[in-house]
Structure formats: structure tokens, C-alpha cells
Design a protein around this motif. Structure first.
Motif, PDB file in Angstrom:
ATOM      1  N   HIS A   2       1.014  -1.315  -0.291  1.00  0.00           N
ATOM      2  CA  HIS A   2       0.227  -0.428  -0.040  1.00  0.00           C
ATOM      3  C   HIS A   2       0.894   1.240  -0.473  1.00  0.00           C
ATOM      4  CE1 HIS A   2      -3.030   2.816   1.084  1.00  0.00           C
ATOM      5  NE2 HIS A   2      -3.802   2.182   0.684  1.00  0.00           N
ATOM      6  N   PRO A   3       0.742   2.502  -1.262  1.00  0.00           N
ATOM      7  CA  PRO A   3       1.265   3.516  -0.873  1.00  0.00           C
ATOM      8  C   PRO A   3       1.731   3.955   0.193  1.00  0.00           C
ATOM      9  CG  PRO A   3      -0.638   3.532  -2.136  1.00  0.00           C
ATOM     10  CD  PRO A   3      -0.172   2.165  -1.466  1.00  0.00           C
ATOM     11  N   GLU A   4       0.539   4.560   1.278  1.00  0.00           N
ATOM     12  CA  GLU A   4       0.806   5.178   2.806  1.00  0.00           C
ATOM     13  C   GLU A   4       2.102   3.849   3.500  1.00  0.00           C
ATOM     14  OE1 GLU A   4      -0.555   7.730   3.480  1.00  0.00           O
ATOM     15  OE2 GLU A   4      -1.198   7.847   1.956  1.00  0.00           O
ATOM     16  N   THR A   5       1.789   2.688   3.631  1.00  0.00           N
ATOM     17  CA  THR A   5       2.173   1.806   4.114  1.00  0.00           C
ATOM     18  C   THR A   5       4.234   2.216   4.085  1.00  0.00           C
ATOM     19  OG1 THR A   5       1.191   0.391   4.269  1.00  0.00           O
ATOM     20  CG2 THR A   5       3.207  -0.766   4.892  1.00  0.00           C
ATOM     21  N   HIS A   6       4.390   2.692   2.197  1.00  0.00           N
ATOM     22  CA  HIS A   6       5.244   2.653   1.192  1.00  0.00           C
ATOM     23  C   HIS A   6       6.009   3.865   1.763  1.00  0.00           C
ATOM     24  CE1 HIS A   6       8.722   2.345  -1.186  1.00  0.00           C
ATOM     25  NE2 HIS A   6       8.160   3.271  -1.748  1.00  0.00           N
ATOM     26  N   LEU A   7       5.429   4.629   1.725  1.00  0.00           N
ATOM     27  CA  LEU A   7       5.419   6.193   2.629  1.00  0.00           C
ATOM     28  C   LEU A   7       6.501   6.306   4.296  1.00  0.00           C
ATOM     29  CD1 LEU A   7       5.347   8.948   1.522  1.00  0.00           C
ATOM     30  CD2 LEU A   7       3.205   9.124   2.039  1.00  0.00           C
ATOM     31  N   ALA A   8       5.311   5.531   5.006  1.00  0.00           N
ATOM     32  CA  ALA A   8       5.715   5.256   6.090  1.00  0.00           C
ATOM     33  C   ALA A   8       7.255   4.353   6.618  1.00  0.00           C
ATOM     34  CB  ALA A   8       4.987   4.470   7.003  1.00  0.00           C
ATOM     35  N   LEU A   9       7.163   3.848   5.672  1.00  0.00           N
ATOM     36  CA  LEU A   9       8.565   3.055   5.533  1.00  0.00           C
ATOM     37  C   LEU A   9       9.788   3.943   5.638  1.00  0.00           C
ATOM     38  CD1 LEU A   9       7.414  -0.476   4.673  1.00  0.00           C
ATOM     39  CD2 LEU A   9       8.045  -0.085   7.422  1.00  0.00           C
ATOM     40  N   HIS A  10       9.572   4.368   4.588  1.00  0.00           N
ATOM     41  CA  HIS A  10      10.936   5.591   3.470  1.00  0.00           C
ATOM     42  C   HIS A  10      10.697   6.465   4.999  1.00  0.00           C
ATOM     43  CE1 HIS A  10      12.755   8.393   0.781  1.00  0.00           C
ATOM     44  NE2 HIS A  10      11.859   9.339   0.895  1.00  0.00           N
ATOM     45  N   ARG A  11       9.903   6.689   5.422  1.00  0.00           N
ATOM     46  CA  ARG A  11       9.808   8.551   6.680  1.00  0.00           C
ATOM     47  C   ARG A  11      11.105   7.714   7.385  1.00  0.00           C
ATOM     48  NH1 ARG A  11       3.641  11.005   5.914  1.00  0.00           N
ATOM     49  NH2 ARG A  11       4.234  12.135   4.226  1.00  0.00           N
ATOM     50  N   THR A  12      10.592   6.635   8.103  1.00  0.00           N
ATOM     51  CA  THR A  12      11.325   6.406   9.507  1.00  0.00           C
ATOM     52  C   THR A  12      13.289   6.362   8.762  1.00  0.00           C
ATOM     53  OG1 THR A  12       9.467   4.935   9.647  1.00  0.00           O
ATOM     54  CG2 THR A  12      11.809   4.212  10.698  1.00  0.00           C
ATOM     55  N   ARG A  13      13.039   5.068   7.341  1.00  0.00           N
ATOM     56  CA  ARG A  13      14.163   5.506   7.179  1.00  0.00           C
ATOM     57  C   ARG A  13      15.099   6.715   6.850  1.00  0.00           C
ATOM     58  NH1 ARG A  13      18.909   3.229   7.255  1.00  0.00           N
ATOM     59  NH2 ARG A  13      19.849   2.680   5.837  1.00  0.00           N
ATOM     60  N   ALA A  14      14.450   7.657   6.523  1.00  0.00           N
ATOM     61  CA  ALA A  14      15.392   9.331   5.942  1.00  0.00           C
ATOM     62  C   ALA A  14      15.240   9.583   7.593  1.00  0.00           C
ATOM     63  CB  ALA A  14      14.622   9.665   6.123  1.00  0.00           C
ATOM     64  N   ALA A  15      14.110   9.163   9.061  1.00  0.00           N
ATOM     65  CA  ALA A  15      14.637   9.902  10.221  1.00  0.00           C
ATOM     66  C   ALA A  15      15.737   8.644  11.032  1.00  0.00           C
ATOM     67  CB  ALA A  15      13.493   9.412  11.210  1.00  0.00           C
ATOM     68  N   ASP A  16      15.855   7.370  10.617  1.00  0.00           N
ATOM     69  CA  ASP A  16      17.345   6.784  11.068  1.00  0.00           C
ATOM     70  C   ASP A  16      18.637   7.171  10.384  1.00  0.00           C
ATOM     71  OD1 ASP A  16      15.199   5.049  12.398  1.00  0.00           O
ATOM     72  OD2 ASP A  16      15.922   3.514  11.640  1.00  0.00           O
ATOM     73  N   LEU A  17      18.549   7.604   9.104  1.00  0.00           N
ATOM     74  CA  LEU A  17      19.591   8.155   8.827  1.00  0.00           C
ATOM     75  C   LEU A  17      19.690   9.753   9.012  1.00  0.00           C
ATOM     76  CD1 LEU A  17      19.700   6.707   4.829  1.00  0.00           C
ATOM     77  CD2 LEU A  17      20.998   6.062   6.069  1.00  0.00           C
ATOM     78  N   ARG A  18      19.105  10.392   9.054  1.00  0.00           N
ATOM     79  CA  ARG A  18      19.712  11.765   9.307  1.00  0.00           C
ATOM     80  C   ARG A  18      20.320  11.675  11.051  1.00  0.00           C
ATOM     81  NH1 ARG A  18      13.726  13.219   8.093  1.00  0.00           N
ATOM     82  NH2 ARG A  18      14.293  13.549   5.835  1.00  0.00           N
ATOM     83  N   ALA A  19      19.466  10.847  11.940  1.00  0.00           N
ATOM     84  CA  ALA A  19      19.991  10.450  13.503  1.00  0.00           C
ATOM     85  C   ALA A  19      21.493  10.141  13.048  1.00  0.00           C
ATOM     86  CB  ALA A  19      19.402   9.437  13.726  1.00  0.00           C
ATOM     87  N   GLU A  20      21.534   9.080  11.869  1.00  0.00           N
ATOM     88  CA  GLU A  20      22.965   8.871  12.182  1.00  0.00           C
ATOM     89  C   GLU A  20      23.981   9.528  11.477  1.00  0.00           C
ATOM     90  OE1 GLU A  20      24.284   5.065   8.850  1.00  0.00           O
ATOM     91  OE2 GLU A  20      22.744   4.633  10.062  1.00  0.00           O
ATOM     92  N   ALA A  21      23.528  10.221  10.699  1.00  0.00           N
ATOM     93  CA  ALA A  21      23.857  11.071   9.902  1.00  0.00           C
ATOM     94  C   ALA A  21      24.697  12.219  10.961  1.00  0.00           C
ATOM     95  CB  ALA A  21      23.847  11.794   8.560  1.00  0.00           C
ATOM     96  N   ASP A  22      23.901  12.439  12.131  1.00  0.00           N
ATOM     97  CA  ASP A  22      24.135  13.830  13.275  1.00  0.00           C
ATOM     98  C   ASP A  22      25.111  12.794  14.210  1.00  0.00           C
ATOM     99  OD1 ASP A  22      22.884  15.551  12.148  1.00  0.00           O
ATOM    100  OD2 ASP A  22      20.398  14.759  13.134  1.00  0.00           O
ATOM    101  N   ALA A  23      24.945  11.382  14.351  1.00  0.00           N
ATOM    102  CA  ALA A  23      25.882  10.975  15.693  1.00  0.00           C
ATOM    103  C   ALA A  23      27.152  11.476  14.916  1.00  0.00           C
ATOM    104  CB  ALA A  23      25.560   9.266  15.378  1.00  0.00           C
ATOM    105  N   TYR A  24      27.386  10.625  13.652  1.00  0.00           N
ATOM    106  CA  TYR A  24      28.852  10.638  12.455  1.00  0.00           C
ATOM    107  C   TYR A  24      29.557  12.093  12.889  1.00  0.00           C
ATOM    108  CZ  TYR A  24      32.411   9.893   9.403  1.00  0.00           C
ATOM    109  OH  TYR A  24      33.695  10.584   8.591  1.00  0.00           O
ATOM    110  N   ARG A  25      28.769  12.813  12.821  1.00  0.00           N
ATOM    111  CA  ARG A  25      28.862  14.946  12.429  1.00  0.00           C
ATOM    112  C   ARG A  25      29.653  14.823  13.874  1.00  0.00           C
ATOM    113  NH1 ARG A  25      24.851  16.594  10.740  1.00  0.00           N
ATOM    114  NH2 ARG A  25      24.800  16.073   9.330  1.00  0.00           N
TER     115      ARG A  25
END
Length: 60
Positions: A2-25
Motif C-alpha cells: 500500500h502506498p501509505e505503508t511504503h511512505l511510512a517506511l520511507h519516512r522512518t528510514r530517512a529519520a534513521d539516516l538523519r540521526a546516523e548522520a548527526d551522530a557521525y558529525r
């Protein structure tokens, strides 16, 4: 999927990547004081190599 499920997974992964980038910085900023140690280490290596290398004999 379902498109909403795909979008929710994308947002979750994007938030994880941002947190990882902040931790690395933050970790990279904490590592900066070691730059002086690196420069000092290479300077000591250079001095050691100059002391070990053969010097030409000067004729008087």
C-alpha cells in the motif's frame, strides 16, 4: 504494498539516516583535537628519519 505503508517506511528510514548522520558529525567534531597529535607524530617520524639517514662528510 500500500502506498501509505511504503511512505511510512520511507519516512522512518530517512529519520534513521538523519540521526546516523548527526551522530557521525558529532563524533567527527570530537575527533578534531587529535589532529595535533597526528602532526606531532609525523614531525617526530621526519626528525627520526633525518637522524638515521647518512650525512655527507664535509672536507675541510
Amino acid at each position: 504494498m500500500h502506498p501509505e505503508t511504503h511512505l511510512a517506511l520511507h519516512r522512518t528510514r530517512a529519520a534513521d539516516l538523519r540521526a546516523e548522520a548527526d551522530a557521525y558529525r558529532l563524533a567527527a567534531q570530537a575527533r578534531r583535537p587529535y589532529d595535533i597529535r597526528t602532526r606531532l607524530g609525523w614531525t617526530l617520524v621526519e626528525v627520526g628519519l633525518r637522524l638515521v639517514s647518512p650525512r655527507p662528510a664535509f672536507a675541510h
